[in-house]
Scaffold this active site. Structure first.
Site, PDB file in Angstrom:
ATOM      1  N   LYS A  87       9.939  -1.697  12.565  1.00  0.00           N
ATOM      2  CA  LYS A  87       8.601  -1.120  12.139  1.00  0.00           C
ATOM      3  C   LYS A  87       7.448  -1.897  12.119  1.00  0.00           C
ATOM      4  O   LYS A  87       6.431  -1.587  12.327  1.00  0.00           O
ATOM      5  CB  LYS A  87       8.679  -0.463  10.599  1.00  0.00           C
ATOM      6  CG  LYS A  87       8.371  -1.208   9.761  1.00  0.00           C
ATOM      7  CD  LYS A  87       8.317  -0.565   8.261  1.00  0.00           C
ATOM      8  CE  LYS A  87       8.066  -1.525   7.138  1.00  0.00           C
ATOM      9  NZ  LYS A  87       7.757  -0.731   5.924  1.00  0.00           N
ATOM     10  N   ASP A  88       7.829  -3.202  12.227  1.00  0.00           N
ATOM     11  CA  ASP A  88       6.737  -4.452  12.301  1.00  0.00           C
ATOM     12  C   ASP A  88       6.454  -4.737  13.763  1.00  0.00           C
ATOM     13  O   ASP A  88       5.593  -5.334  14.109  1.00  0.00           O
ATOM     14  CB  ASP A  88       7.046  -5.546  11.504  1.00  0.00           C
ATOM     15  CG  ASP A  88       7.132  -5.539  10.424  1.00  0.00           C
ATOM     16  OD1 ASP A  88       6.458  -4.329   9.651  1.00  0.00           O
ATOM     17  OD2 ASP A  88       8.017  -6.312   9.605  1.00  0.00           O
ATOM     18  N   ARG A 107      -0.838   3.908   5.263  1.00  0.00           N
ATOM     19  CA  ARG A 107       0.019   5.179   5.309  1.00  0.00           C
ATOM     20  C   ARG A 107       0.452   5.562   4.154  1.00  0.00           C
ATOM     21  O   ARG A 107       0.354   6.679   3.770  1.00  0.00           O
ATOM     22  CB  ARG A 107       1.465   4.745   6.220  1.00  0.00           C
ATOM     23  CG  ARG A 107       2.264   5.912   6.352  1.00  0.00           C
ATOM     24  CD  ARG A 107       3.581   5.404   7.055  1.00  0.00           C
ATOM     25  NE  ARG A 107       4.275   4.522   6.409  1.00  0.00           N
ATOM     26  CZ  ARG A 107       5.140   4.333   5.352  1.00  0.00           C
ATOM     27  NH1 ARG A 107       5.270   5.460   4.836  1.00  0.00           N
ATOM     28  NH2 ARG A 107       5.616   2.968   4.802  1.00  0.00           N
ATOM     29  N   ARG A 108       1.123   4.484   3.250  1.00  0.00           N
ATOM     30  CA  ARG A 108       1.409   4.960   1.867  1.00  0.00           C
ATOM     31  C   ARG A 108       0.377   5.329   1.113  1.00  0.00           C
ATOM     32  O   ARG A 108       0.270   6.457   0.363  1.00  0.00           O
ATOM     33  CB  ARG A 108       2.017   3.816   1.151  1.00  0.00           C
ATOM     34  CG  ARG A 108       3.570   3.541   1.842  1.00  0.00           C
ATOM     35  CD  ARG A 108       4.058   2.223   1.159  1.00  0.00           C
ATOM     36  NE  ARG A 108       5.566   2.067   1.636  1.00  0.00           N
ATOM     37  CZ  ARG A 108       6.064   0.864   2.270  1.00  0.00           C
ATOM     38  NH1 ARG A 108       5.466  -0.125   1.983  1.00  0.00           N
ATOM     39  NH2 ARG A 108       7.203   0.722   2.805  1.00  0.00           N
ATOM     40  N   ARG A 129      -0.672  -7.004  -1.318  1.00  0.00           N
ATOM     41  CA  ARG A 129       0.083  -7.492  -0.532  1.00  0.00           C
ATOM     42  C   ARG A 129       0.898  -8.299  -0.968  1.00  0.00           C
ATOM     43  O   ARG A 129       0.983  -8.933  -2.103  1.00  0.00           O
ATOM     44  CB  ARG A 129      -1.099  -8.387   0.489  1.00  0.00           C
ATOM     45  CG  ARG A 129      -1.998  -7.350   0.665  1.00  0.00           C
ATOM     46  CD  ARG A 129      -2.726  -7.618   2.047  1.00  0.00           C
ATOM     47  NE  ARG A 129      -3.519  -6.291   2.486  1.00  0.00           N
ATOM     48  CZ  ARG A 129      -4.818  -6.464   2.080  1.00  0.00           C
ATOM     49  NH1 ARG A 129      -5.332  -7.483   1.412  1.00  0.00           N
ATOM     50  NH2 ARG A 129      -5.448  -5.457   2.535  1.00  0.00           N
ATOM     51  N   ARG A 166       5.340  -8.235  -4.921  1.00  0.00           N
ATOM     52  CA  ARG A 166       4.833  -6.945  -5.187  1.00  0.00           C
ATOM     53  C   ARG A 166       5.589  -6.356  -6.573  1.00  0.00           C
ATOM     54  O   ARG A 166       5.019  -5.621  -7.233  1.00  0.00           O
ATOM     55  CB  ARG A 166       5.118  -5.933  -3.871  1.00  0.00           C
ATOM     56  CG  ARG A 166       3.978  -6.409  -2.931  1.00  0.00           C
ATOM     57  CD  ARG A 166       4.142  -5.352  -1.626  1.00  0.00           C
ATOM     58  NE  ARG A 166       4.990  -5.589  -0.784  1.00  0.00           N
ATOM     59  CZ  ARG A 166       5.253  -4.872   0.271  1.00  0.00           C
ATOM     60  NH1 ARG A 166       4.731  -3.772   0.085  1.00  0.00           N
ATOM     61  NH2 ARG A 166       6.192  -5.142   1.075  1.00  0.00           N
ATOM     62  N   CYS A 209       0.580  -0.484  13.706  1.00  0.00           N
ATOM     63  CA  CYS A 209       1.654  -0.449  12.504  1.00  0.00           C
ATOM     64  C   CYS A 209       0.916  -0.253  11.376  1.00  0.00           C
ATOM     65  O   CYS A 209       1.416  -0.049  10.102  1.00  0.00           O
ATOM     66  CB  CYS A 209       2.541  -1.765  12.477  1.00  0.00           C
ATOM     67  SG  CYS A 209       1.362  -3.210  12.295  1.00  0.00           S
TER      68      CYS A 209
HETATM   69  N1  LIG Z   1       5.733  -4.110   5.493  1.00  0.00           N
HETATM   70  C1  LIG Z   1       6.702  -4.767   5.799  1.00  0.00           C
HETATM   71  C2  LIG Z   1       7.969  -4.687   5.863  1.00  0.00           C
HETATM   72  N2  LIG Z   1       8.773  -4.745   7.057  1.00  0.00           N
HETATM   73  C3  LIG Z   1       9.944  -4.198   7.064  1.00  0.00           C
HETATM   74  C4  LIG Z   1       9.941  -3.844   5.626  1.00  0.00           C
HETATM   75  C5  LIG Z   1      11.377  -3.456   4.921  1.00  0.00           C
HETATM   76  C6  LIG Z   1      12.532  -3.371   5.659  1.00  0.00           C
HETATM   77  C7  LIG Z   1      12.425  -2.133   6.753  1.00  0.00           C
HETATM   78  O1  LIG Z   1      11.496  -1.260   6.608  1.00  0.00           O
HETATM   79  O2  LIG Z   1      13.190  -2.129   7.688  1.00  0.00           O
HETATM   80  C8  LIG Z   1       8.898  -4.340   4.899  1.00  0.00           C
HETATM   81  C9  LIG Z   1       8.629  -4.064   3.573  1.00  0.00           C
HETATM   82  C10 LIG Z   1       7.995  -3.055   2.987  1.00  0.00           C
HETATM   83  O3  LIG Z   1       7.752  -2.040   3.700  1.00  0.00           O
HETATM   84  O4  LIG Z   1       8.250  -2.654   1.828  1.00  0.00           O
END
Ligand SMILES: NCc1[nH]cc(CCC(=O)O)c1CC(=O)O
Length: 442
Positions: A91-92, A139-140, A157, A163, A250
């Site tokens: 996702k990153d 998004r959240r 962050r 967190r 993203c």
């Molecule tokens: N935001 C950064 C990030 N990138 C991947 C994950 C978690 C692992 C994943 O989604 O594969 C996270 C942490 C989160 O969103 O809490």
């Protein structure tokens, strides 16, 4: 590790060098992949730490290019031949193709959903109006606010430790994180609620990993191929094609999830997506079904429908963190002014979370303790630059007895049928305190 048979096909005959960032999550993910590769290929695999600018530069992450710097450094190491393979949180990864590199495998996906870590074992439904819920993801935030629960969404962050630490220390009532990250860190028992995808959709490709190698490195690609999961690849292909077609990054308030759809013979995919205003005032949600073999086309089709609904305006809305979110009354930790952010550890988990914070300089949290992170979580300069709040990663204090971690059920099967819910306008609860909402990140 067993150096069963070093070399093999191509490569230099040496071990496979897997480049990784040094954050706890990055290392955990890399180690898992390394272990699988050793088992399936018989080759030796070594982790090579790649230091990124984001890990070294003390400047706020957003000032040095956002999460992209992490990905860029790993890719540079690949292209320069310093490592043979990189493991990314899918996702990153930007949706733009990386010249000279290939997506060598998408391993079986972890639970893609977002979860809540609430104080005292609180689940989403237990949070009172005004409860402070932390997330750095537009998004959240957008989706949490749209629930209309009157939550006070606070911009936070940092890595998982950081967190969760906000909750442990009592600064927040809850934080929202990716289930996958907590699971991979062996901390799933700290989850107090799993957010239903009908309420909060995860980021495109959340929970999936992406293995990347040089396009001309057949040996490595071949070794990786054994780890590829066609179902995970199809789902993430659909979700990311949607994201790309929306021209959203993203950090945009876009959620998406593709799952196998019930049907004869299988091979069907249902893709659900949401685009929301960060203040939660508008939510566009739609879904489509189609052949798994046309995953990318599915994503593009759904994006086109969302764009026809007016998604472009909302996507753009995701950027300026200080504006929409703060305007909606987004609170922040430690009595910081609205729009302030707790910017601590742009670590493994810092991905899409710091959505467009460019406009909002991090507000320094009240100085507390020295920026010493836990031993497990190397303090990134960036996080050190901003006095972190107390960090107690593994503190089980969060979970009161009798609160079983709810995060065990797999994503509900085919929840939403091909239904579309264009423009579900919801007014964010404008409570007196001026902030109510939650969010979900990318
Ligand atoms: N935001 C950064 C990030 N990138 C991947 C994950 C978690 C692992 C994943 O989604 O594969 C996270 C942490 C989160 O969103 O809490």
């Amino acid at each position: 590790m067993t150096a069963a048979e070093v070399g093999g096909a191509g490569a230099a005959g040496g071990p496979l060098r897997l480049g990784t960032r040094r954050s706890p999550l990055a290392r955990a993910q890399s180690e898992m992949v390394a272990e699988r590769l050793r088992a399936t290929s018989g080759r030796a695999v070594v982790l090579v730490e790649v230091t990124t600018q984001g890990d070294v530069d003390r400047a706020p992450l957003r000032q040095i290019g956002g999460t992209g710097v992490f990905v860029a450094a790993l890719r540079e190491a690949l292209l320069e031949g310093r490592v043979d393979l990189a493991v990314h949180s899918f996702k990153d990864l930007p949706t733009a193709p990386a010249p000279g590199l290939v997506l060598a495998a998408v391993p079986p996906r972890e639970d893609p959903r977002d979860v809540l870590v609430g104080a005292g074992g609180a689940g989403l439904g237990d949070l009172p109006v005004g409860a402070r819920v932390g997330t750095g993801s537009p998004r959240r935030a957008a989706q949490l606010r749209a629930l209309g629960l009157g939550l006070d969404v606070v911009d936070v962050r940092g890595n998982v430790d950081t967190r969760v630490g906000f909750v442990t220390s009592g600064r927040l009532d809850a934080v929202v994180l990716a289930s996958a990250g907590l699971r991979r860190l062996g901390r799933h028992d700290e989850v107090t609620d799993v957010l239903d995808v009908d309420q909060v959709l995860p980021a495109p490709a959340q929970g999936a990993l992406a293995l990347e190698c040089r396009a001309d490195d057949d040996a490595t690609a071949q070794a990786c191929a054994a780890l590829d999961d066609p179902a995970a690849r199809a789902a993430t292909t659909a979700e990311r094609a949607l994201l790309a077609a929306l021209e959203a990054g993203c950090s945009a308030p876009v959620g998406a999830l593709a799952r196998p759809a019930a049907g004869e013979g299988g091979g069907l995919l249902e893709l659900v997506a949401v685009v929301a205003a960060t203040d939660g005032s508008r939510v566009l949600r739609r879904s489509v079904r189609g052949d798994e073999a046309e995953a990318a086309e599915l994503g593009r089709r759904l994006a086109a429908e969302l764009l026809a609904d007016g998604a472009a305006d909302l996507v753009a809305d995701g950027a300026p963190a200080g504006s929409a979110a703060a305007g909606a009354g987004g609170g922040s930790l430690g009595g910081l002014p609205a729009g302030g952010a707790l910017d601590v550890a742009p670590d493994a988990v810092a991905g899409p979370d710091h959505g467009g914070a460019a406009a909002a300089p991090p507000v320094e949290p009240p100085p507390t303790r020295p920026p010493v992170d836990t031993p497990v979580a190397p303090v990134l300069p960036d996080e050190a630059g901003t006095p972190p709040l107390p960090i107690h990663p593994s503190s089980p204090a969060l979970r009161p007895a009798g609160t079983p971690p709810p995060g065990s059920q797999p994503p509900p099967g085919g929840t939403s049928s091909t239904r579309r819910t264009p423009g579900t306008a919801q007014t964010p609860p404008a409570d007196a305190r001026g902030s109510s909402s939650q969010e979900s990140e990318a």
